[in-house]
Write a protein that holds these residues in place. Structure first.
Motif, PDB file in Angstrom:
ATOM      1  N   MET A 152       2.789  -3.163  -2.327  1.00 36.06           N
ATOM      2  CA  MET A 152       3.245  -2.475  -3.536  1.00 36.06           C
ATOM      3  C   MET A 152       4.100  -3.411  -4.381  1.00 36.06           C
ATOM      4  SD  MET A 152       5.193   1.178  -3.853  1.00 36.06           S
ATOM      5  CE  MET A 152       3.897   2.004  -2.984  1.00 36.06           C
ATOM      6  N   ALA A 184       4.138  -3.236  -8.253  1.00 32.49           N
ATOM      7  CA  ALA A 184       4.332  -1.856  -8.670  1.00 32.49           C
ATOM      8  C   ALA A 184       5.775  -1.441  -8.520  1.00 32.49           C
ATOM      9  CB  ALA A 184       3.436  -0.940  -7.838  1.00 32.49           C
ATOM     10  N   CYS A 221       2.396   0.016   1.521  1.00 35.50           N
ATOM     11  CA  CYS A 221       1.013   0.278   1.083  1.00 35.50           C
ATOM     12  C   CYS A 221       0.072   0.421   2.268  1.00 35.50           C
ATOM     13  CB  CYS A 221       0.519  -0.859   0.189  1.00 35.50           C
ATOM     14  SG  CYS A 221       1.477  -1.075  -1.319  1.00 35.50           S
ATOM     15  N   CYS A 237      -3.972   0.957   2.068  1.00 35.38           N
ATOM     16  CA  CYS A 237      -4.597   1.327   0.803  1.00 35.38           C
ATOM     17  C   CYS A 237      -5.737   0.335   0.516  1.00 35.38           C
ATOM     18  CB  CYS A 237      -3.566   1.275  -0.317  1.00 35.38           C
ATOM     19  SG  CYS A 237      -4.264   1.623  -1.944  1.00 35.38           S
ATOM     20  N   HIS A 292      -6.698  -0.668  -2.153  1.00 35.69           N
ATOM     21  CA  HIS A 292      -6.396  -1.527  -3.309  1.00 35.69           C
ATOM     22  C   HIS A 292      -5.423  -2.658  -2.980  1.00 35.69           C
ATOM     23  CE1 HIS A 292      -8.580   1.411  -5.554  1.00 35.69           C
ATOM     24  NE2 HIS A 292      -7.698   2.354  -5.284  1.00 35.69           N
ATOM     25  N   LEU A 293      -4.904  -2.656  -1.763  1.00 36.63           N
ATOM     26  CA  LEU A 293      -3.965  -3.707  -1.363  1.00 36.63           C
ATOM     27  C   LEU A 293      -4.728  -5.022  -1.187  1.00 36.63           C
ATOM     28  CD1 LEU A 293      -1.097  -4.498  -0.486  1.00 36.63           C
ATOM     29  CD2 LEU A 293      -1.713  -3.785   1.846  1.00 36.63           C
ATOM     30  N   CYS A 344      -1.233  -5.407  -5.852  1.00 37.45           N
ATOM     31  CA  CYS A 344      -2.000  -4.170  -6.039  1.00 37.45           C
ATOM     32  C   CYS A 344      -3.229  -4.460  -6.916  1.00 37.45           C
ATOM     33  CB  CYS A 344      -1.107  -3.133  -6.709  1.00 37.45           C
ATOM     34  SG  CYS A 344      -2.002  -1.629  -7.155  1.00 37.45           S
ATOM     35  N   VAL A 359      -5.074  -2.379  -8.414  1.00 37.91           N
ATOM     36  CA  VAL A 359      -5.229  -1.454  -9.550  1.00 37.91           C
ATOM     37  C   VAL A 359      -3.865  -1.267 -10.228  1.00 37.91           C
ATOM     38  CG1 VAL A 359      -7.257  -0.231  -8.644  1.00 37.91           C
ATOM     39  CG2 VAL A 359      -4.946   0.549  -8.015  1.00 37.91           C
ATOM     40  N   ARG A 365      -2.369   2.248 -11.294  1.00 36.00           N
ATOM     41  CA  ARG A 365      -1.933   2.736  -9.984  1.00 36.00           C
ATOM     42  C   ARG A 365      -1.396   4.165 -10.109  1.00 36.00           C
ATOM     43  NH1 ARG A 365       1.761  -0.039 -12.510  1.00 36.00           N
ATOM     44  NH2 ARG A 365       3.998   0.160 -12.131  1.00 36.00           N
ATOM     45  N   PRO A 366      -1.542   4.943  -9.031  1.00 37.83           N
ATOM     46  CA  PRO A 366      -1.065   6.331  -9.050  1.00 37.83           C
ATOM     47  C   PRO A 366       0.436   6.439  -9.341  1.00 37.83           C
ATOM     48  CG  PRO A 366      -2.519   5.957  -7.187  1.00 37.83           C
ATOM     49  CD  PRO A 366      -2.231   4.610  -7.780  1.00 37.83           C
ATOM     50  N   CYS A 376       3.057   5.577  -6.732  1.00 39.46           N
ATOM     51  CA  CYS A 376       3.324   4.140  -6.553  1.00 39.46           C
ATOM     52  C   CYS A 376       4.287   3.651  -7.631  1.00 39.46           C
ATOM     53  CB  CYS A 376       2.027   3.352  -6.618  1.00 39.46           C
ATOM     54  SG  CYS A 376       0.774   3.909  -5.449  1.00 39.46           S
TER      55      CYS A 376
HETATM   56  S1  SF4 Z   1      -2.443   1.744  -5.372  1.00 39.07           S
HETATM   57 FE1  SF4 Z   1      -0.317   2.011  -4.673  1.00 39.07          FE
HETATM   58  S2  SF4 Z   1      -0.486   2.007  -2.413  1.00 39.07           S
HETATM   59 FE2  SF4 Z   1      -2.375   1.101  -3.229  1.00 39.07          FE
HETATM   60  S3  SF4 Z   1      -1.970  -1.115  -3.281  1.00 39.07           S
HETATM   61 FE3  SF4 Z   1      -1.466  -0.271  -5.313  1.00 39.07          FE
HETATM   62  S4  SF4 Z   1       0.743   0.117  -5.201  1.00 39.07           S
HETATM   63 FE4  SF4 Z   1       0.007  -0.075  -3.087  1.00 39.07          FE
END
Ligand code: SF4
Ligand code: SF4
Length: 133
Positions: free
Chosen positions: A1, A4, A28, A73, A75-76, A82, A84, A88-89, A92
């Motif tokens: 993370m 983020a 993450c 995750c 996306h890690l 990250c 995305v 990212r949600p 996060c």
């Molecule tokens: S979406 Fe959130 S949990 Fe997944 S890698 Fe990105 S920051 Fe980490």
């Protein structure tokens, strides 16, 4: 993370460098799910089924009972960033590293922690005198 988290932190050199120095991006690699507090033998039997699944643990803290699902995750990225980041949600984006797993294991804040089936079964046998009956 890493990135983020930095985005929502106070601009402190310490907190920024913390994520950069965190090699396993622990935050993450799991998520938690609140559950109703188990009370009956049936509740605990159901929990035993859930914790039988690989990567699933159970804990209770001052907020209540939770499943702890240890799975990274998707996306890690290998470098800890990250994949995305821009989309990212929200959870996060809201996460802060003021005091995170880099500082101390989350387990230190748990009232109860069941790392596996055997630990929860032992608790059930202690809590219910006639567990096997
Ligand atoms: S979406 Fe959130 S949990 Fe997944 S890698 Fe990105 S920051 Fe980490
Ligand atoms: S565990 Fe803490 S230090 Fe490591 S990446 Fe997550 S928020 Fe940053």
């Amino acid at each position: 993370m890493d990135q983020a988290v930095i985005a929502v932190l106070p601009p402190s050199a310490y907190t920024q460098s913390k994520c950069q120095r965190c090699t396993n991006s622990k935050c993450c690699t799991y998520f938690t799910q609140a559950i109703d507090a188990p009370r009956s033998k049936q509740d605990f039997d159901h929990l035993l089924w859930q914790i039988s699944h690989r990567g699933v643990q159970v804990y209770k803290d001052k907020s209540g009972w939770y499943l702890l699902i240890n799975t990274s995750c998707a996306h890690l990225q290998p470098d800890g960033s990250c994949g995305v980041y821009e989309t990212r949600p929200q959870i996060c984006r809201d996460y802060t590293n003021d005091f995170c797993e880099f500082d101390a294991p989350a387990e230190e804040g748990f009232d109860l922690f069941f790392p596996d089936y055997e630990a929860l079964l032992a608790y059930c046998k202690k809590r219910f005198k006639r567990w096997g009956a």
